[in-house]
Design a protein around this motif. Structure first.
Motif, mmCIF file in Angstrom:
data_model
loop_
_atom_site.group_PDB
_atom_site.id
_atom_site.type_symbol
_atom_site.label_atom_id
_atom_site.label_comp_id
_atom_site.label_asym_id
_atom_site.label_seq_id
_atom_site.Cartn_x
_atom_site.Cartn_y
_atom_site.Cartn_z
ATOM 1 N N ASN B 17 0.823 -1.212 0.000
ATOM 2 C CA ASN B 17 0.000 0.000 0.000
ATOM 3 C C ASN B 17 0.857 1.261 0.000
ATOM 4 O O ASN B 17 0.409 2.310 0.438
ATOM 5 C CB ASN B 17 -0.944 0.001 1.211
ATOM 6 C CG ASN B 17 -2.144 0.904 0.969
ATOM 7 O OD1 ASN B 17 -2.577 1.097 -0.170
ATOM 8 N ND2 ASN B 17 -2.672 1.497 2.030
ATOM 9 N N ASP B 47 -8.081 -3.885 0.505
ATOM 10 C CA ASP B 47 -8.612 -3.601 -0.835
ATOM 11 C C ASP B 47 -7.769 -2.540 -1.537
ATOM 12 O O ASP B 47 -7.456 -2.664 -2.732
ATOM 13 C CB ASP B 47 -10.092 -3.179 -0.770
ATOM 14 C CG ASP B 47 -10.322 -1.985 0.149
ATOM 15 O OD1 ASP B 47 -9.453 -1.672 0.973
ATOM 16 O OD2 ASP B 47 -11.410 -1.352 0.032
ATOM 17 N N ALA B 48 -7.351 -1.506 -0.795
ATOM 18 C CA ALA B 48 -6.563 -0.420 -1.386
ATOM 19 C C ALA B 48 -5.220 -0.945 -1.908
ATOM 20 O O ALA B 48 -4.790 -0.600 -3.014
ATOM 21 C CB ALA B 48 -6.340 0.678 -0.358
ATOM 22 N N ARG B 50 -4.560 -4.016 -2.771
ATOM 23 C CA ARG B 50 -4.829 -4.905 -3.919
ATOM 24 C C ARG B 50 -4.995 -4.093 -5.202
ATOM 25 O O ARG B 50 -4.448 -4.433 -6.256
ATOM 26 C CB ARG B 50 -6.095 -5.723 -3.620
ATOM 27 C CG ARG B 50 -6.278 -6.923 -4.510
ATOM 28 C CD ARG B 50 -7.552 -7.655 -4.149
ATOM 29 N NE ARG B 50 -7.583 -8.156 -2.798
ATOM 30 C CZ ARG B 50 -8.558 -7.881 -1.900
ATOM 31 N NH1 ARG B 50 -9.579 -7.116 -2.232
ATOM 32 N NH2 ARG B 50 -8.494 -8.381 -0.695
ATOM 33 N N PHE B 51 -5.747 -2.982 -5.123
ATOM 34 C CA PHE B 51 -5.919 -2.105 -6.291
ATOM 35 C C PHE B 51 -4.569 -1.550 -6.750
ATOM 36 O O PHE B 51 -4.282 -1.493 -7.948
ATOM 37 C CB PHE B 51 -6.848 -0.926 -5.951
ATOM 38 C CG PHE B 51 -8.308 -1.219 -6.158
ATOM 39 C CD1 PHE B 51 -8.835 -1.378 -7.431
ATOM 40 C CD2 PHE B 51 -9.164 -1.330 -5.080
ATOM 41 C CE1 PHE B 51 -10.183 -1.646 -7.629
ATOM 42 C CE2 PHE B 51 -10.524 -1.595 -5.257
ATOM 43 C CZ PHE B 51 -11.029 -1.753 -6.531
ATOM 44 N N LEU B 52 -3.753 -1.144 -5.779
ATOM 45 C CA LEU B 52 -2.474 -0.504 -6.104
ATOM 46 C C LEU B 52 -1.509 -1.493 -6.770
ATOM 47 O O LEU B 52 -0.898 -1.187 -7.803
ATOM 48 C CB LEU B 52 -1.862 0.030 -4.800
ATOM 49 C CG LEU B 52 -0.891 1.185 -4.883
ATOM 50 C CD1 LEU B 52 -1.459 2.367 -5.632
ATOM 51 C CD2 LEU B 52 -0.496 1.617 -3.466
ATOM 52 N N TYR B 54 -2.284 -4.370 -8.215
ATOM 53 C CA TYR B 54 -2.864 -4.773 -9.504
ATOM 54 C C TYR B 54 -2.511 -3.744 -10.586
ATOM 55 O O TYR B 54 -2.032 -4.090 -11.667
ATOM 56 C CB TYR B 54 -4.387 -4.898 -9.374
ATOM 57 C CG TYR B 54 -5.112 -4.902 -10.704
ATOM 58 C CD1 TYR B 54 -5.204 -6.061 -11.473
ATOM 59 C CD2 TYR B 54 -5.675 -3.732 -11.214
ATOM 60 C CE1 TYR B 54 -5.841 -6.053 -12.701
ATOM 61 C CE2 TYR B 54 -6.313 -3.714 -12.436
ATOM 62 C CZ TYR B 54 -6.394 -4.869 -13.172
ATOM 63 O OH TYR B 54 -7.020 -4.857 -14.400
ATOM 64 N N GLN B 55 -2.738 -2.456 -10.274
ATOM 65 C CA GLN B 55 -2.533 -1.418 -11.280
ATOM 66 C C GLN B 55 -1.059 -1.277 -11.636
ATOM 67 O O GLN B 55 -0.712 -1.059 -12.795
ATOM 68 C CB GLN B 55 -3.081 -0.081 -10.757
ATOM 69 C CG GLN B 55 -3.599 0.830 -11.850
ATOM 70 C CD GLN B 55 -4.830 0.289 -12.556
ATOM 71 O OE1 GLN B 55 -5.839 0.016 -11.928
ATOM 72 N NE2 GLN B 55 -4.744 0.114 -13.865
ATOM 73 N N ALA B 85 -7.172 -10.690 -8.670
ATOM 74 C CA ALA B 85 -6.604 -9.454 -9.216
ATOM 75 C C ALA B 85 -5.227 -9.696 -9.836
ATOM 76 O O ALA B 85 -4.981 -9.332 -10.993
ATOM 77 C CB ALA B 85 -6.504 -8.402 -8.108
#
Lengths: 97, 298
Positions: B17, B47-48, B50-52, B54-55, B85
């Protein structure tokens, strides 16, 4: 995507961006952006936030973003996370590379 | 691109993160970077992160760096979300934490294969490594190491392991049995043996002593938690010029004997056995790979 609450993601650390997404009845996306690199990258950051929300099908939202020099991928990640939190949804749509 | 066999001396953990570290992690010269979705991420920010991650995997270019993601335990309910993800984002290696049995590896592999198949990713593309962090895991190390063709290695996770043993980390004696089990299990399966982190980043002397010990035991590399640990670790793994010269002489004598059709290899009047030739060959390969990696970093 239907927003039901205020959603926030990100931090005020360097290289990050803090994005807040709130539900709004109509009037499209309102965006209040402040950035440490506003002159150079303000337009680009705004475009990435708007495009990310459009891809999620968010049509109306009040968005606040405080940028500390985030890359586009970080802007996308934080906007996505804030929007999903605002929608109280975990129905993530990950795209294969 | 995911490669099963490659150099893995320093594998650097990167908190999942932290956008600044995710952006910069590839410049420090570690052989692999391991984005962490587990212990370094608070439960509220899973979740944050995971998004980071992944992107970053999806959009950034990390050159030839091996990209590993440590997912959350599958039993936590978070691990599967992580897999959905990161497999789609093209991660090279999934690091499975808290592996207690071969079944843990099999369960994780089944989910990875399903996600690959559902997304037109050739099944088998995504590799795995298993971290062993309990007494059960150590005792099952051999079965774990043989549980999947996707495994590139097995690793020791010492902090949880010593807690399970009812001890704490000290001079390394408390980890000797686990390290030997993991090393032998990895060699039996033909995969890498990877050591645990050294948490005191300000104690370089202690770090080098631990790195020297695990190299002597036969480990391929070690997890690191700070860029400052990379160079000292690589120095420990770099063969000395004296050893390289000896290895070159052994290989020269071996090749000469082969050319003559002689089954006996001799150097300076001493007979050279096959294991000596194999060790010399490995040493030269390690030196060559290390030099290639240094050039790539420049």
């Amino acid at each position: 995507m239907k927003l039901v609450q205020k959603g926030m993601a990100g931090t005020m650390e360097s290289s990050d961006i803090m994005v807040t997404v709130e539900p709004k009845e109509d009037g499209g996306i309102s965006l209040d952006l402040t950035s440490s690199v506003m002159q150079q990258f303000g337009r680009q950051i705004e475009a990435v936030i708007r495009e990310t929300l459009a891809n999620l099908g968010v049509e109306n939202a009040a968005v606040t973003a405080v940028d500390k020099g985030a890359l586009d991928c970080t802007v996308k990640a934080r906007t996505n996370c804030a929007a999903y939190r605002a929608a109280a949804s975990e129905d993530y749509k990950w795209e294969a590379k | 691109m995911a490669e099963k066999k490659r150099l893995r001396r320093a594998m650097m953990f990167v908190p999942g993160n932290n956008p600044g570290m995710i952006r910069d992690c590839h410049i420090y010269g570690s052989d692999s970077v391991m984005f962490d979705l587990e212990d370094s991420v608070s439960i509220m920010e899973k979740d944050a992160a995971r998004f980071l991650v992944y992107q970053a995997l999806h959009d950034l270019k990390y050159g030839k760096k091996e990209l590993v993601v440590r997912i959350n335990d599958l039993n936590s309910g978070l691990g599967l979300k992580d897999l959905e993800a990161i497999v789609k984002a093209g991660v090279h290696v999934v690091r499975l934490p808290k592996t207690d049995s071969a079944q843990d590896v099999i369960d994780c592999e089944r989910e990875i294969a399903r996600i690959e198949a559902e997304n037109n990713i050739p099944v088998g593309t995504t590799l795995m490594m298993a971290a062993i962090e309990s007494a059960n895991g150590v005792l099952n190390a051999r079965e774990i190491a043989h549980a999947s063709d996707r495994l590139i290695g097995i690793a020791l996770g010492a902090e949880d392991y010593v807690t399970d043993l009812k001890t704490t980390r000290s001079d390394g004696i408390e980890l000797l049995f686990a390290r030997c089990m993991i090393l032998n299990a990895a060699r039996s399966a033909g995969i890498d043996a990877l050591d645990t982190v050294y948490s005191d980043v300000n104690n370089e002397e202690g770090f080098i002593a631990e790195a020297t010990l695990i190299k002597k035991l036969g480990f391929d590399g070690k997890s690191v938690i700070n860029p400052r640990q990379i160079e000292p670790l690589h120095k420990v793994f770099m063969p000395s010029e004296k050893d390289l010269n000896k290895a070159r002489a052994v290989m020269g004598a071996y090749e000469e004997a082969m050319a003559k059709g002689s089954g006996v290899v001799a150097l300076n009047g001493k007979m050279i056995d096959k294991p000596v030739v194999i060790r010399a060959q490995r040493l030269l390969e390690l030196a060559e790979l290390s030099e290639v990696r240094e050039v790539e970093e420049i």
